[in-house]
Scaffold this motif. Structure first.
Motif, PDB file in Angstrom:
ATOM      1  N   ASN A 120       0.823  -1.167   0.048  1.00 22.62           N
ATOM      2  CA  ASN A 120      -0.154  -0.186  -0.120  1.00 22.62           C
ATOM      3  C   ASN A 120       0.644   1.364   0.011  1.00 22.62           C
ATOM      4  O   ASN A 120       1.923   1.248   0.632  1.00 22.62           O
TER       5      ASN A 120
ATOM      6  N   LEU B 155      -3.568   3.915  -1.132  1.00 19.16           N
ATOM      7  CA  LEU B 155      -3.822   3.148  -2.420  1.00 19.16           C
ATOM      8  C   LEU B 155      -3.168   1.796  -2.401  1.00 19.16           C
ATOM      9  O   LEU B 155      -2.018   1.623  -1.901  1.00 19.16           O
ATOM     10  N   ARG B 156      -3.983   0.645  -2.568  1.00 15.92           N
ATOM     11  CA  ARG B 156      -3.386  -0.528  -2.424  1.00 15.92           C
ATOM     12  C   ARG B 156      -2.840  -1.205  -3.817  1.00 15.92           C
ATOM     13  O   ARG B 156      -3.648  -1.275  -4.657  1.00 15.92           O
ATOM     14  N   VAL B 157      -1.571  -1.389  -3.919  1.00 22.54           N
ATOM     15  CA  VAL B 157      -1.188  -1.710  -5.496  1.00 22.54           C
ATOM     16  C   VAL B 157      -0.911  -3.337  -5.773  1.00 22.54           C
ATOM     17  O   VAL B 157      -0.775  -3.639  -6.868  1.00 22.54           O
TER      18      VAL B 157
ATOM     19  N   GLY C 268       1.772  -0.077 -13.824  1.00 21.31           N
ATOM     20  CA  GLY C 268       0.904   0.082 -12.788  1.00 21.31           C
ATOM     21  C   GLY C 268       0.412  -1.011 -12.059  1.00 21.31           C
ATOM     22  O   GLY C 268      -0.526  -1.059 -11.194  1.00 21.31           O
ATOM     23  N   CYS C 269       0.919  -2.211 -12.582  1.00 24.25           N
ATOM     24  CA  CYS C 269       0.309  -3.446 -11.855  1.00 24.25           C
ATOM     25  C   CYS C 269       0.865  -3.952 -10.566  1.00 24.25           C
ATOM     26  O   CYS C 269       0.379  -4.740  -9.994  1.00 24.25           O
ATOM     27  N   GLY C 270       1.899  -3.435 -10.335  1.00 26.44           N
ATOM     28  CA  GLY C 270       2.535  -3.724  -8.993  1.00 26.44           C
ATOM     29  C   GLY C 270       3.799  -4.512  -9.039  1.00 26.44           C
ATOM     30  O   GLY C 270       4.261  -4.958  -7.935  1.00 26.44           O
TER      31      GLY C 270
ATOM     32  N   SER D  57       6.860  -2.607  -7.287  1.00 18.90           N
ATOM     33  CA  SER D  57       6.520  -2.716  -5.989  1.00 18.90           C
ATOM     34  C   SER D  57       6.908  -3.872  -5.255  1.00 18.90           C
ATOM     35  O   SER D  57       7.377  -3.738  -4.170  1.00 18.90           O
TER      36      SER D  57
ATOM     37  N   GLU E  27      -3.424  -5.353 -12.343  1.00 22.06           N
ATOM     38  CA  GLU E  27      -3.971  -4.607 -11.395  1.00 22.06           C
ATOM     39  C   GLU E  27      -3.949  -5.023  -9.944  1.00 22.06           C
ATOM     40  O   GLU E  27      -4.841  -5.283  -9.062  1.00 22.06           O
ATOM     41  N   GLY E  28      -2.726  -5.338  -9.445  1.00 18.35           N
ATOM     42  CA  GLY E  28      -2.560  -5.811  -8.331  1.00 18.35           C
ATOM     43  C   GLY E  28      -2.589  -7.181  -7.978  1.00 18.35           C
ATOM     44  O   GLY E  28      -2.054  -7.630  -6.902  1.00 18.35           O
TER      45      GLY E  28
END
Length: 252
Positions: free
Chosen positions: A16, A20-22, A43-45, A48, A222-223
């Motif tokens: 997170n 925002l939870r990624v 942006g899919c994580g 991270s 999307e995470g």
């Protein structure tokens, strides 16, 4: 036969940034001495998730983690764990080469030196540069600034810098995205050479690259972890339609 334990593992991992939870509850097991590619749209994580393995997200004030991140079965986020020691064992190579504004030699030995390395620094530098397939190109110019190297050479220097810390795992966040095709091919060849000594986890947007160099592929969207398995199967017979659509270019 005893089941081989993963070197890295996530259990219900959520990442997170503020509210925002990624990354959303990912379970993933990464085996030793293999190349694992992490793919997915921007942006899919992906990055991270890569950064939680050596606690680089600690430097982002709004970042926080839920679930477990394990290294040899030990929780990397336990309060007793020293992040500095973790970053020695789990090295990181970033998207753009980031050599220190120092000599080639000092770039390689700086980390071990400040961490109390007692061996011969000349030998250490040579060994790391050889493993990074850079020694023959720089052995007569070790006192030159690292900033004089080409982009591809700088990235291999950054790999040598990580190797000098004697890691078990090398994380690579799109290491070829800023390089030309020739330099990219050299980095890919190097990854193949390093796989017998290190566990490598690489984030890449390049589907062909993932197919060429990895043993296993994880597809994030999307995470969520949509699919994870042997690269050949992921690219030829994926279980999930979203995986097939992404690999074939229908979205992303």
């Amino acid at each position: 036969m005893e089941e081989c334990k993963p070197i890295l593992e996530t259990r219900k991992l959520c990442i997170n940034y503020g509210d925002l939870r990624v990354v959303k509850g990912i379970d993933l097991q990464i085996p030793s001495h293999q190349v694992t590619a992490v793919i997915g749209p921007s942006g899919c994580g992906k990055s991270s998730m890569l950064r939680v393995f050596n606690r680089m997200n600690d430097f982002i004030p709004t970042a926080w983690v839920e679930g477990e991140v394990l290294f040899h079965g030990e929780d990397l986020y336990d309060k007793t764990v020293d992040p500095g020691l973790i970053r020695q064992k789990i090295g990181m190579v970033f998207q753009r080469p980031n050599p220190f504004p120092k000599s080639i030699f000092k770039n390689v030995v700086w980390g071990p030196k400040i961490n109390g390395y007692k061996g011969n620094l000349n030998d250490l530098a040579e060994e790391a540069l050889r493993k990074a397939a850079l020694w023959n190109e720089v052995k007569d110019r070790l006192r030159d600034s690292a900033l004089k190297l080409s982009g591809g050479q700088q990235q291999r220097l950054c790999i040598a810098r990580a190797i000098a810390m004697n890691p078990e795992v090398i994380l690579m966040d799109e290491p070829c995205s800023a390089l030309d095709p020739r330099a990219t091919a050299r980095i890919e060849d190097l990854i193949q050479e390093l796989r017998s000594r290190y566990t490598i986890v690489i984030v890449t947007h390049n589907m062909q690259q993932a197919a060429r160099i990895s043993d296993l592929t994880a597809f994030l969207y999307e995470g969520d972890l949509v699919e994870f398995g042997p690269t050949k199967r992921i690219f030829t017979q994926p279980d999930q339609k979203r995986t097939e659509d992404y690999i074939t270019g229908r979205f992303g």
